[in-house]
Scaffold this motif. Sequence first.
Motif, short mmCIF file in Angstrom:
data_model
loop_
_atom_site.label_atom_id
_atom_site.label_comp_id
_atom_site.label_asym_id
_atom_site.label_seq_id
_atom_site.Cartn_x
_atom_site.Cartn_y
_atom_site.Cartn_z
N GLU A 63 32.58 9.51 74.03
CA GLU A 63 34.01 9.83 74.58
C GLU A 63 34.03 11.05 75.08
OE1 GLU A 63 36.27 9.21 71.24
OE2 GLU A 63 36.97 7.20 71.85
N GLN A 64 33.06 12.08 74.93
CA GLN A 64 32.81 13.40 75.48
C GLN A 64 32.07 13.58 77.01
OE1 GLN A 64 32.41 16.74 72.61
NE2 GLN A 64 32.37 14.90 71.06
N LEU A 65 31.92 12.21 77.15
CA LEU A 65 30.96 12.25 78.56
C LEU A 65 31.67 11.44 79.55
CD1 LEU A 65 27.32 11.83 76.70
CD2 LEU A 65 28.45 13.98 77.38
N PRO A 66 32.62 11.83 80.29
CA PRO A 66 33.25 11.20 81.30
C PRO A 66 32.67 10.80 82.53
CG PRO A 66 34.26 13.32 81.19
CD PRO A 66 33.21 13.18 80.02
N ASP A 67 31.65 11.62 82.70
CA ASP A 67 30.59 11.47 83.92
C ASP A 67 29.60 10.56 83.90
OD1 ASP A 67 32.20 13.44 85.45
OD2 ASP A 67 31.24 14.95 84.31
N LEU A 68 29.36 10.03 82.56
CA LEU A 68 28.18 9.09 82.22
C LEU A 68 28.23 7.94 82.95
CD1 LEU A 68 25.43 8.94 80.62
CD2 LEU A 68 26.82 8.33 78.76
N LYS A 69 27.33 7.36 83.66
CA LYS A 69 27.32 6.21 83.91
C LYS A 69 26.22 5.22 83.60
CE LYS A 69 29.11 8.04 88.55
NZ LYS A 69 28.99 9.56 87.94
N MET A 70 25.08 5.96 83.29
CA MET A 70 23.90 5.10 82.63
C MET A 70 23.33 5.76 81.57
SD MET A 70 20.41 4.36 84.39
CE MET A 70 19.29 2.96 83.85
N ASP A 79 19.62 -0.05 69.13
CA ASP A 79 20.67 0.30 67.68
C ASP A 79 20.97 1.59 67.68
OD1 ASP A 79 17.70 0.01 67.04
OD2 ASP A 79 18.23 0.52 65.28
N HIS A 80 20.69 2.72 68.22
CA HIS A 80 21.19 4.12 68.55
C HIS A 80 22.27 4.25 69.35
CE1 HIS A 80 17.76 3.67 70.90
NE2 HIS A 80 18.01 4.77 71.72
N ILE A 81 22.72 3.12 70.22
CA ILE A 81 23.80 3.23 71.13
C ILE A 81 24.83 2.14 70.65
CG2 ILE A 81 24.12 3.19 73.70
CD1 ILE A 81 21.05 3.27 74.14
N ASP A 82 26.04 2.83 70.69
CA ASP A 82 27.17 1.90 70.58
C ASP A 82 27.48 1.19 72.00
OD1 ASP A 82 29.63 0.81 70.29
OD2 ASP A 82 30.39 2.53 69.04
N LEU A 83 27.23 -0.16 71.64
CA LEU A 83 27.23 -0.99 72.99
C LEU A 83 28.69 -1.25 73.31
CD1 LEU A 83 24.26 -3.50 72.51
CD2 LEU A 83 24.32 -1.40 73.52
N THR A 84 29.60 -1.72 72.37
CA THR A 84 31.07 -1.80 72.50
C THR A 84 31.63 -0.73 73.41
OG1 THR A 84 30.96 -3.26 70.48
CG2 THR A 84 33.06 -2.49 71.31
N VAL A 85 31.43 0.61 72.89
CA VAL A 85 32.08 1.67 73.46
C VAL A 85 31.60 1.91 74.95
CG1 VAL A 85 32.38 4.16 73.52
CG2 VAL A 85 32.57 2.87 71.33
N CYS A 86 30.23 1.64 75.24
CA CYS A 86 29.81 1.76 76.39
C CYS A 86 30.34 0.47 77.49
CB CYS A 86 28.18 1.40 76.34
SG CYS A 86 27.37 2.90 75.84
N ALA A 87 30.43 -0.57 76.93
CA ALA A 87 30.94 -1.78 77.73
C ALA A 87 32.39 -1.36 78.05
CB ALA A 87 30.79 -2.93 76.77
N ALA A 88 33.22 -0.72 77.25
CA ALA A 88 34.57 -0.40 77.45
C ALA A 88 34.79 0.60 78.62
CB ALA A 88 35.34 0.03 76.17
N GLY A 89 33.32 1.42 78.52
CA GLY A 89 33.64 2.50 79.50
C GLY A 89 32.91 2.36 80.70
N GLY A 90 32.22 1.10 80.92
CA GLY A 90 31.63 0.69 82.10
C GLY A 90 30.17 1.57 82.20
N ILE A 91 29.74 1.76 81.16
CA ILE A 91 28.25 2.52 81.13
C ILE A 91 27.29 1.33 80.90
CG2 ILE A 91 26.96 4.17 80.04
CD1 ILE A 91 29.60 5.46 79.02
N GLU A 92 26.15 1.76 81.91
CA GLU A 92 25.17 0.67 81.95
C GLU A 92 24.01 1.29 81.15
OE1 GLU A 92 22.49 -0.91 85.43
OE2 GLU A 92 24.49 -1.52 85.54
N ILE A 93 23.34 0.12 80.40
CA ILE A 93 22.48 0.62 79.33
C ILE A 93 21.10 -0.02 79.91
CG2 ILE A 93 21.49 0.60 77.11
CD1 ILE A 93 24.60 0.66 76.27
#
Length: 338
Positions: A63-70, A79-93
């Motif tokens: 939530e503190q990284l608005p410019d993050l895309k990937m 498992d060290h990454i919150d996939l749900t939050v990334c999906a909601a923010g359109g962040i690719e992993i």
Amino acid sequence: MPARVAFFEVEPWEEAYIEGHLDGKFEFAFFTEPLTVDTVELAKGFDVISPFIYSDIDKSVIEQLPDLKMIATRSTGFDHIDLTVCAAGGIEISNVPFYGENTVAEHTFALILALSRKILPSVERTRRGNFDLAGLRGFDLKGRTIGVVGAGSIGQHVIRMAHGFEMNVVVFDVRRDELLAKNLDFKYEDLDELLRISDVISLHAPYNPHTHHMINRRNIHGMKRGAILINTSRGGLVETSALVEGLQNGILNGVGLDVIEEEGLIKEERQLLSHEYTHEKLRIALETHMLLFRDDVIITPHNAFNSTEAVQRILDTTMANIIAFIEGRPQNTVLQAA
């Protein structure tokens, strides 16, 4: 403008390697620290971040990284990454799905052989000038049964190596591929039966809610007496108290671990005073401490992946993932932005 990429948990040689292969294509920053809520300021303004497994990229970080895309994690696990939050923010992993299959499998057999031939007590005794063979008799792998839990890419390498030792192979996997079983000459069993008949049990399953404590205080008593257990996958697959109980009751003849439950908690003793230490985490840490000093236990520091060739493959794949994303042709995606 060139894409801005921040690499976390980077060693000096990795920084030089990355710059040598991507120089001029991106704007870089390198940090030795993991990315957590305490270091999130370092990641602000970057389009891409590349962490390793000790970063904790949860909602409070994202939530503190608005410019993050990937997020290009330099690991197979994510498992060290919150996939749900990334999906909601359109962040690719993206991840590194294949880099150390043979490497981890080789480490697995290093642990198996060290236990089956009592290598550590033999070396330690000899270093003290004692050449007495009493208590150092091991056992042959030939003709023994190895139970491989998880027949993915690493598990398949273990199966091939086991045949080289003329072992019998049984496998537990939630997905059964009979063609694979035929080609690699193994038999599928359910987990309880595998534990009952295997002289060596080697874990190669991913960690998730379904595999949490798949080896536990209940089924440890169903293991073949005198078996050895190897875990080079994820610490949470095994309930630590089950290992202690199995060794104390003579069910297990040896344990080889490259990962431990709640690993990383005791990097510094002062962490024991942290409010983050629940009673359960402290119990696990102390039980692991008990295992450290047993002659029939070998613990290595999450080092199974750590060969020169494997770590270079990690960087090569990560850089390829980042380039592919920037060029609009994402690859090795765990989560693809809409």
